[in-house]
Write a protein that holds these residues in place. Sequence first.
Motif, PDB file in Angstrom:
ATOM      1  N   GLY A  19       6.058   8.379  32.041  1.00  0.00           N
ATOM      2  CA  GLY A  19       7.097   8.729  31.458  1.00  0.00           C
ATOM      3  C   GLY A  19       7.037   8.442  29.952  1.00  0.00           C
ATOM      4  O   GLY A  19       7.662   9.436  29.336  1.00  0.00           O
ATOM      5  N   LYS A  20       6.416   7.377  29.600  1.00  0.00           N
ATOM      6  CA  LYS A  20       6.096   7.482  28.224  1.00  0.00           C
ATOM      7  C   LYS A  20       5.676   8.303  27.486  1.00  0.00           C
ATOM      8  O   LYS A  20       5.864   8.796  26.280  1.00  0.00           O
ATOM      9  CB  LYS A  20       5.723   5.971  28.079  1.00  0.00           C
ATOM     10  CG  LYS A  20       6.558   4.705  28.180  1.00  0.00           C
ATOM     11  CD  LYS A  20       5.819   3.408  28.057  1.00  0.00           C
ATOM     12  CE  LYS A  20       6.708   2.090  28.287  1.00  0.00           C
ATOM     13  NZ  LYS A  20       6.096   1.053  28.161  1.00  0.00           N
ATOM     14  N   ILE A  21       4.571   8.910  28.238  1.00  0.00           N
ATOM     15  CA  ILE A  21       3.729   9.676  27.773  1.00  0.00           C
ATOM     16  C   ILE A  21       4.671  11.241  27.470  1.00  0.00           C
ATOM     17  O   ILE A  21       4.573  12.047  26.553  1.00  0.00           O
ATOM     18  CB  ILE A  21       2.501  10.064  28.438  1.00  0.00           C
ATOM     19  CG1 ILE A  21       1.660   8.755  28.333  1.00  0.00           C
ATOM     20  CG2 ILE A  21       1.596  11.236  28.033  1.00  0.00           C
ATOM     21  CD1 ILE A  21       0.344   8.989  29.235  1.00  0.00           C
ATOM     22  N   VAL A  22       5.106  11.397  28.406  1.00  0.00           N
ATOM     23  CA  VAL A  22       6.045  12.824  28.443  1.00  0.00           C
ATOM     24  C   VAL A  22       7.252  12.687  27.674  1.00  0.00           C
ATOM     25  O   VAL A  22       7.349  13.665  26.847  1.00  0.00           O
ATOM     26  CB  VAL A  22       6.544  13.066  30.252  1.00  0.00           C
ATOM     27  CG1 VAL A  22       7.746  14.046  29.996  1.00  0.00           C
ATOM     28  CG2 VAL A  22       5.515  13.288  31.089  1.00  0.00           C
ATOM     29  N   GLY A  23       7.647  11.177  27.587  1.00  0.00           N
ATOM     30  CA  GLY A  23       8.752  11.099  26.342  1.00  0.00           C
ATOM     31  C   GLY A  23       8.142  11.387  25.192  1.00  0.00           C
ATOM     32  O   GLY A  23       8.834  11.894  24.197  1.00  0.00           O
ATOM     33  N   GLY A  24       7.004  10.989  24.999  1.00  0.00           N
ATOM     34  CA  GLY A  24       6.448  11.153  23.730  1.00  0.00           C
ATOM     35  C   GLY A  24       5.987  12.450  23.131  1.00  0.00           C
ATOM     36  O   GLY A  24       6.263  12.915  22.270  1.00  0.00           O
ATOM     37  N   VAL A  25       5.629  13.272  24.334  1.00  0.00           N
ATOM     38  CA  VAL A  25       5.148  14.684  23.956  1.00  0.00           C
ATOM     39  C   VAL A  25       6.544  15.355  23.697  1.00  0.00           C
ATOM     40  O   VAL A  25       6.602  16.305  22.773  1.00  0.00           O
ATOM     41  CB  VAL A  25       4.617  15.172  25.290  1.00  0.00           C
ATOM     42  CG1 VAL A  25       4.543  16.679  25.222  1.00  0.00           C
ATOM     43  CG2 VAL A  25       3.159  14.681  25.369  1.00  0.00           C
ATOM     44  N   LEU A  26       7.593  15.235  24.441  1.00  0.00           N
ATOM     45  CA  LEU A  26       8.938  15.989  24.348  1.00  0.00           C
ATOM     46  C   LEU A  26       9.453  15.536  22.918  1.00  0.00           C
ATOM     47  O   LEU A  26      10.091  16.401  22.175  1.00  0.00           O
ATOM     48  CB  LEU A  26       9.810  15.614  25.341  1.00  0.00           C
ATOM     49  CG  LEU A  26       9.550  16.027  26.902  1.00  0.00           C
ATOM     50  CD1 LEU A  26      10.654  15.548  27.824  1.00  0.00           C
ATOM     51  CD2 LEU A  26       9.394  17.415  26.839  1.00  0.00           C
TER      52      LEU A  26
END
Length: 418
Positions: free
Chosen positions: A154-161
């Motif tokens: 979730g943190k990775i996806v949040g960072g990408v977004l």
Amino acid sequence: MASSSDRKLNSSASRASKPTFRRAGGRSGAPAKPQRNTVAHSKSVGHARQTSRPVVGSQLGNRPAAKKSSRPSVTSKPVMGAKPARPMATPKPSTGTKAARPGRTLGASKPRSLTSVPATAKKPSGKKGVNPLSSLGAMANKTSDAASLVTGKGKIVGGVLAVLAVLVVVAVVVINSGLFTATDIQIQGSEHVTKHDAIQLIDLPEGTSLFNVDPDQITEDLKQNPWVSGVDVQRQFPHTLIITPMERKVIAIAYISSDDLAWAIGDDDTWIAPLSTSVEVDDQGNVITTGQGSNTLTGIDAALALAKHYGAVLLTDVSADVAPVSGQAVSSKAVKAGLDYVRGFSSEFLGQVKDISTPSVEAISANLNNGIEVSLGDSNDIVKKERVVTKLLSQVEGVTYINVRSPGNYTFRNAPTS
């Protein structure tokens, strides 16, 4: 002389020599008391021990009395396969009362705990028991690991977004800024679409940049000219926009003798535009567009020169009821059948064709450059018809006319040779 005490001992000893028996069914229903045996101890006999035997035949309420055994009671071994009896639960003593300790029989098996014996004995499965607490702990650990993994993803996806959002904002700012505004617009002309005409047709909104320019809208604007089939839009950073119209390819020129008009037909079977039937050509008959030709051709000769100029085929004898409209599809059946032959013939054979006469579908014919007339008929079996004509031209001399309306039953005429 013996004393009285000695006599009593002797009499008692003499009486104890025989046991007394009582017959069953005496006067009273009370059980008969067995007579106690005494053992006489004397110095002569020594310490002789005599075991007393129970009275035989005594009854207790007309029932035979149970035999007494001096052997200690031993718990019998259960038979193999029999289900063990469920032990009775010992009542829990009340608070403050000390429970009595049960007596233990010699040789008896130790009683099992109530919690270890189920109501129905089950065959052991051979597997080790699973501790539910350890299972719950394992599940909790797995859940925790999964939650940690999801949280990490979730943190990775949040960072990408977040990065994508920043890029989108930057792109919007750059597009709407004046950094890449199209200030240098170059419109290329073509043979039938001049630069002036293209400028009049194209409508670019104010603030158009190299990013937000709409090629589809430019194409739609330029297609108001029937010669335009598409548009090539090129961007040269930071401010140059190059627009080049792409013209339809002409595959046929239809000459309508009643109106003395030569209409160009595109490769998409579309009427393009009428052409002038007065053209200037050079000594080789090539069309001169600069207006400085040595000869001027008119009528069908001009149409034939135009067909040669476009690399197209001239369609002649077009019916007078054919009414072409620029940008509209060809609807005449005879003209469409003539276009089928243009597409169906090989390029080598088309090089020998001067024109194709299309008065009707059944009466289509081709005039070759060598003066031979070929009756074709409808546009079926085009390849087979071409093969028959080519074979006759290569094998027969002096041919003047060939009929291949039925390629399997063709006819021909040839001039007599001397």
